[in-house]
Write a protein that holds these residues in place. Structure first.
Motif, mmCIF file in Angstrom:
data_model
loop_
_atom_site.group_PDB
_atom_site.id
_atom_site.type_symbol
_atom_site.label_atom_id
_atom_site.label_comp_id
_atom_site.label_asym_id
_atom_site.label_seq_id
_atom_site.Cartn_x
_atom_site.Cartn_y
_atom_site.Cartn_z
ATOM 1 N N ARG A 172 0.839 -1.192 0.000
ATOM 2 C CA ARG A 172 0.000 0.000 0.000
ATOM 3 C C ARG A 172 0.877 1.246 0.000
ATOM 4 O O ARG A 172 1.968 1.243 0.557
ATOM 5 C CB ARG A 172 -0.933 -0.009 1.213
ATOM 6 C CG ARG A 172 -2.011 -1.076 1.120
ATOM 7 C CD ARG A 172 -2.869 -1.136 2.370
ATOM 8 N NE ARG A 172 -3.913 -2.141 2.247
ATOM 9 C CZ ARG A 172 -4.645 -2.594 3.259
ATOM 10 N NH1 ARG A 172 -4.457 -2.098 4.479
ATOM 11 N NH2 ARG A 172 -5.564 -3.519 3.072
ATOM 12 N N GLU A 207 0.039 14.107 -9.404
ATOM 13 C CA GLU A 207 -1.399 14.238 -9.202
ATOM 14 C C GLU A 207 -2.167 13.734 -10.422
ATOM 15 O O GLU A 207 -3.213 13.084 -10.274
ATOM 16 C CB GLU A 207 -1.764 15.692 -8.912
ATOM 17 C CG GLU A 207 -3.250 15.934 -8.691
ATOM 18 C CD GLU A 207 -3.806 15.185 -7.484
ATOM 19 O OE1 GLU A 207 -5.045 15.060 -7.391
ATOM 20 O OE2 GLU A 207 -3.015 14.719 -6.633
ATOM 21 N N ARG A 232 -2.021 9.978 -10.168
ATOM 22 C CA ARG A 232 -2.810 9.477 -9.035
ATOM 23 C C ARG A 232 -4.296 9.468 -9.376
ATOM 24 O O ARG A 232 -4.997 8.470 -9.155
ATOM 25 C CB ARG A 232 -2.569 10.343 -7.801
ATOM 26 C CG ARG A 232 -3.273 9.827 -6.545
ATOM 27 C CD ARG A 232 -3.157 10.807 -5.389
ATOM 28 N NE ARG A 232 -3.921 12.022 -5.650
ATOM 29 C CZ ARG A 232 -5.238 12.128 -5.470
ATOM 30 N NH1 ARG A 232 -5.944 11.092 -5.039
ATOM 31 N NH2 ARG A 232 -5.853 13.259 -5.723
ATOM 32 N N THR A 233 -4.795 10.561 -9.922
ATOM 33 C CA THR A 233 -6.226 10.641 -10.223
ATOM 34 C C THR A 233 -6.617 9.711 -11.360
ATOM 35 O O THR A 233 -7.687 9.094 -11.315
ATOM 36 C CB THR A 233 -6.633 12.088 -10.561
ATOM 37 O OG1 THR A 233 -5.834 12.573 -11.646
ATOM 38 C CG2 THR A 233 -6.430 12.993 -9.365
ATOM 39 N N THR A 234 -5.763 9.587 -12.366
ATOM 40 C CA THR A 234 -6.122 8.689 -13.469
ATOM 41 C C THR A 234 -5.936 7.225 -13.095
ATOM 42 O O THR A 234 -6.641 6.356 -13.604
ATOM 43 C CB THR A 234 -5.333 9.026 -14.746
ATOM 44 O OG1 THR A 234 -3.921 8.965 -14.493
ATOM 45 C CG2 THR A 234 -5.679 10.420 -15.231
ATOM 46 N N ASP A 235 -4.998 6.923 -12.187
ATOM 47 C CA ASP A 235 -4.895 5.560 -11.645
ATOM 48 C C ASP A 235 -6.188 5.190 -10.932
ATOM 49 O O ASP A 235 -6.704 4.069 -11.070
ATOM 50 C CB ASP A 235 -3.726 5.445 -10.672
ATOM 51 C CG ASP A 235 -2.387 5.245 -11.360
ATOM 52 O OD1 ASP A 235 -2.379 4.920 -12.564
ATOM 53 O OD2 ASP A 235 -1.351 5.403 -10.686
ATOM 54 N N GLN A 236 -6.710 6.125 -10.149
ATOM 55 C CA GLN A 236 -7.968 5.875 -9.442
ATOM 56 C C GLN A 236 -9.104 5.643 -10.429
ATOM 57 O O GLN A 236 -9.928 4.741 -10.242
ATOM 58 C CB GLN A 236 -8.293 7.059 -8.530
ATOM 59 C CG GLN A 236 -7.413 7.171 -7.297
ATOM 60 C CD GLN A 236 -7.769 8.366 -6.440
ATOM 61 O OE1 GLN A 236 -8.483 9.280 -6.868
ATOM 62 N NE2 GLN A 236 -7.288 8.379 -5.207
ATOM 63 N N LYS A 237 -9.140 6.440 -11.470
ATOM 64 C CA LYS A 237 -10.205 6.302 -12.461
ATOM 65 C C LYS A 237 -10.099 4.959 -13.180
ATOM 66 O O LYS A 237 -11.116 4.289 -13.414
ATOM 67 C CB LYS A 237 -10.124 7.461 -13.461
ATOM 68 C CG LYS A 237 -11.294 7.546 -14.410
ATOM 69 C CD LYS A 237 -11.199 8.780 -15.296
ATOM 70 C CE LYS A 237 -11.452 10.052 -14.527
ATOM 71 N NZ LYS A 237 -11.599 11.228 -15.431
ATOM 72 N N SER A 275 -8.765 2.223 -11.999
ATOM 73 C CA SER A 275 -9.147 1.189 -11.042
ATOM 74 C C SER A 275 -10.659 1.129 -10.867
ATOM 75 O O SER A 275 -11.253 0.030 -10.827
ATOM 76 C CB SER A 275 -8.472 1.453 -9.695
ATOM 77 O OG SER A 275 -8.831 0.487 -8.743
ATOM 78 N N GLN A 276 -11.296 2.290 -10.785
ATOM 79 C CA GLN A 276 -12.757 2.320 -10.669
ATOM 80 C C GLN A 276 -13.407 1.675 -11.884
ATOM 81 O O GLN A 276 -14.367 0.900 -11.751
ATOM 82 C CB GLN A 276 -13.233 3.767 -10.533
ATOM 83 C CG GLN A 276 -12.911 4.403 -9.199
ATOM 84 C CD GLN A 276 -13.239 5.887 -9.173
ATOM 85 O OE1 GLN A 276 -13.480 6.503 -10.215
ATOM 86 N NE2 GLN A 276 -13.263 6.476 -7.992
ATOM 87 N N HIS A 294 -12.834 -2.266 -11.797
ATOM 88 C CA HIS A 294 -13.636 -2.956 -10.789
ATOM 89 C C HIS A 294 -15.129 -2.902 -11.121
ATOM 90 O O HIS A 294 -15.843 -3.899 -10.960
ATOM 91 C CB HIS A 294 -13.371 -2.360 -9.410
ATOM 92 C CG HIS A 294 -12.054 -2.753 -8.830
ATOM 93 N ND1 HIS A 294 -10.974 -1.918 -8.806
ATOM 94 C CD2 HIS A 294 -11.630 -3.915 -8.267
ATOM 95 C CE1 HIS A 294 -9.941 -2.537 -8.252
ATOM 96 N NE2 HIS A 294 -10.318 -3.750 -7.918
#
Length: 479
Positions: free
Chosen positions: A327, A392, A395-400, A402-403, A406
């Motif tokens: 993590r 940044e 980070r934000t596009t990694d989150q997108k 991943s969303q 999933h």
């Protein structure tokens, strides 16, 4: 789920999910996440002009027999390799698509790629970082085409250790487009040509060195969505082929070499991951003991994880629990001063992303810095200016991404099960937390939440209580 394994030529029609409701759910998801398939016209015009106007480098290495290895049917080919013996060691030449030559800093295309950050893969379409005129044509390392590339020339010892590395721009020509399954088949039956045979040899040496450094490869079950010829969608757990790991080791080798150049330049963005906290390792040891899985006291956590068997439910529970060790991954920039955190704990060394510039924004900047340092040139000001903004964006596009992954997987799970609400299924408990259980079905590639209480690793039966395609949700109750 490997995002580029999206097409299955044949599948069992009885096990598939209808495309209609699913593709409506995928479309809604793209709207929710602001994932546009269309490029702004100004950016697209720049890409089209660059595709025909950018000159190829003077240095000509089209005689080098490069080849690519990617999922079947891929068109956005970032990397090509040539593997040779070099005395009692090895020579690895790794060509990376020359994206920087086709994206003008400060232009409309540059702005749009910074907004997108990375290519995002969905089961029905992919939302590309770059327009297809570049990513699947002019810049992609397709076979039998002259292309501009950043060529990494890395020499290895007989043990696979890096002894020297250089990176330069050159004109290259790939001689073959290979896929993982075909490569594995050739290596297994002995029909692989000499250069390809070295993939296994070098790959195994690099895996051993990674283990020696204390790195760890988490063998998570890989859920893969595929679309059959009849249009239906299927979900499977696909075991990773050995050839995929060996291929990945060539990319990791390059990322490790890149980190050396970047740290030398003191202008860099590293991919970092903090080392696992000791209490997390202690907790995993307690879990292993509770499940009856032997973990010798002198064995490092990486070696223990590497030996887990995903087909054993108790081991599978430990694989899921081991995610707590990995993590805090992020991108760490610095310009003139080295940061406190430089290590990517999974590879146990400083590491940088430079091998996928067609599909990941940050790689474009790392390539330019590495080539400048290697060739004794100054780092361009546009790289220095962009550096603080990149973490940044990623980070934000990694989150997108991943969303999206999933949600799509959950939607396919729901579509496969929508007509089976009320049925019971055999399952393994793979995780427990304050929100309940996470179970993996025995006969379907489905992992979902369940209400009830049971120990991790237990074999249970669960009743399906909800399967909602639109809301990407599946829920079970423990029987």
């Amino acid at each position: 789920m490997n995002p580029r394994h999206l097409i299955a030529p044949k599948a069992d029609p009885k096990a598939g999910a209808d495309a209609g409701p699913l593709e409506r759910a995928f479309e809604t998801l793209r709207e929710q996440l602001d994932l546009s398939l269309d490029y702004p016209q100004a950016a697209l015009t720049e890409a089209e002009q660059a595709a025909t106007a950018v000159p190829l480098p003077d240095r000509d290495e089209t005689a080098v027999p490069f080849f690519t290895i990617d999922p079947f049917g891929s068109m956005d080919l970032d990397q090509a390799m040539c593997l040779e013996r070099d005395g009692d060691g090895y020579r690895v030449r790794y060509a990376i698509a020359d994206v920087p030559a086709y994206v003008s800093p400060g232009g409309q295309l540059d702005a749009e790629t910074r907004r997108r950050g990375q290519t995002i893969y969905l089961p029905d379409v992919r939302v590309p970082l770059h327009p297809k005129v570049l990513s699947e044509d002019a810049v992609s390392l397709l076979p039998d085409q002259d292309r501009s590339a950043y060529v990494w020339d890395i020499r290895l010892s007989s043990l696979g250790e890096t002894t020297s590395s250089e990176v330069y721009r050159a004109r290259v020509r790939s001689t073959a487009r290979l896929d993982y399954e075909h490569v594995q088949q050739q290596l297994d039956d002995g029909s692989a040509p000499g250069g390809l045979k070295l993939l296994r040899e070098i790959g195994q040496l690099r895996v051993a060195l990674e283990a020696k450094r204390g790195g760890a490869n988490l063998p998570m079950p890989e859920q893969e969505i595929s679309k059959a010829e009849d249009g239906s969608y299927h979900l499977t757990f696909r075991p990773q082929l050995p050839a995929e790991e060996w291929n990945a080791q060539i990319s990791l080798l390059t990322g490790l070499a890149a980190a050396v150049f970047l740290v030398q330049a003191m202008v860099v963005i590293l991919r970092t991951l903090p080392a696992p906290e000791q209490n997390a390792i202690v907790r995993l040891r307690r879990q292993a003991k509770a499940l009856g899985v032997a973990w010798p006291g002198d064995q490092e956590y990486g070696d223990f994880i590497r030996g887990l068997d995903r087909s054993d439910p108790k081991h599978l529970a430990l694989v899921h629990d081991a995610t707590s060790l990995f993590r805090g991954a992020g991108y760490t920039p610095f310009d003139g001063q080295q940061p406190e955190e430089t290590i990517q704990a999974a590879v146990a060394a400083p590491y940088a992303h430079v091998t996928a510039p067609l599909r990941r924004l940050v790689d474009r900047f790392g390539l330019v810095v590495c080539e400048a340092v290697s060739q004794g040139a100054p780092v361009p000001d546009w790289v220095r200016t962009a550096l603080p903004t990149l973490p940044e964006i990623m980070r934000t596009t990694d989150q997108k991404a991943s969303q999206a992954e999933h949600a799509c997987t959950d939607a396919v799970e729901a579509a496969l099960l929508v007509h089976r609400v009320g049925e019971t299924f055999a399952a393994y408990v793979v995780d427990t937390d304050e929100k309940g259980l996470t179970v993996q079905l025995v006969d379907l590639a489905v992992t979902a939440k369940a209400d009830g209480r049971a120990e991790a690793g237990a074999e249970v039966r669960v009743k399906l209580t909800e399967a909602n395609i639109e809301e990407h949700r599946v829920r079970f109750d423990l029987v």
